[in-house]
Design a protein around this motif. Structure first.
Motif: not given
Length: 259
Positions: A182-183, A186-188, A199-204, A211-215
């Protein structure tokens, strides 16, 4: 418990039930897990004897107590805890709890305040420094440890009962990962299209904020399913269908009031 009342134009029984499930965390399947206190702490696939588990728990508790002795432990204390957890996992690589605790300890390297109240609210989410290029390796390790803890502790079938220890770890670990996702979302969202900083690890990195929020919503669902009350509420708040229905309901109420 929230009740969805019928309003003009009237809802069918099925529509009312759907809205009830979407907006009320208590009516969702998140409360459907069976916790059996008589079960062994971990599934048979963990393959650690009860005698060894007792020793592991004692060692792990001692490591965590040293970290919790201060609200903002020193970098030296954090590194010592990480080394101890690394050693423990080298000897017992299928021990789920140590992965979860190592992920939390890694968080302390960039977010010392996380030690104060790690699972209570979204304000304890790590600051943006965890989602910078400099912290990419660290965030990758955190997500990897959370994923490994979840994989090792998750029952083979969703219908299988879980132990008290197993349920607590799955609740906390899914919720922890949900907070981070979720963070990241929000950053994105706060970055402009011109900004290319990952933003974050390569896989994200190739994922959109939605999509991040759905995860995150999915992790909150499972966190709630295993007993975390905050995760239950966040699962509803971040559920894309609940948000869509909420917008529809608000628009319908606005039009009704204007009419």
């Amino acid at each position: 418990m929230t009740t969805i009342a019928q309003a003009r134009p009237s809802l069918t029984t099925n529509d009312a039930a759907v809205l009830q499930a979407l907006f009320d965390a208590e009516s969702s399947p998140s409360s459907g897990i069976t916790v059996d206190s008589s079960l062994p702490s971990w599934p048979a696939t963990v393959n650690i004897s009860e005698a060894d588990l007792s020793t592991l728990r004692s060692q792990e508790t001692e490591i965590i107590h040293r970290l919790q002795a201060s609200e903002s432990p020193s970098q030296e204390t954090i590194q010592e805890a990480l080394e101890a957890l690394n050693s423990l996992l080298e000897r017992y690589p299928t021990y789920p709890s140590a992965y979860a605790n190592r992920a939390q300890t890694l968080r302390l390297l960039v977010d010392p305040k996380y030690n104060e109240n790690p699972h209570e609210n979204t304000e304890s989410i790590a600051d943006d420094s965890l989602f910078t290029p400099q912290a990419a390796h660290l965030s990758s390790k955190i997500f990897a440890d959370l994923g490994e803890a979840i994989t090792l502790a998750t029952p083979a079938s969703p219908a299988d009962p879980v132990s008290t220890v197993q349920a607590r770890l799955l609740a906390d670990t899914h919720t922890h990962r949900g907070y981070l996702l979720l963070k990241a979302a929000r950053v994105k969202k706060t970055r402009s299209d011109q900004e290319t900083e990952p933003v974050g690890p390569e896989r994200l990195r190739g994922l959109s904020a939605d999509q991040l929020e759905e995860m995150a919503s999915r992790d909150f669902f499972f966190g709630g399913r295993y007993g975390n009350k905050v995760a239950q509420q966040l699962a509803v708040q971040t559920n894309p269908y609940a948000k869509m229905c909420g917008a529809i309901v608000k628009e319908a109420m606005r039009k009704e009031m204007e009419g």
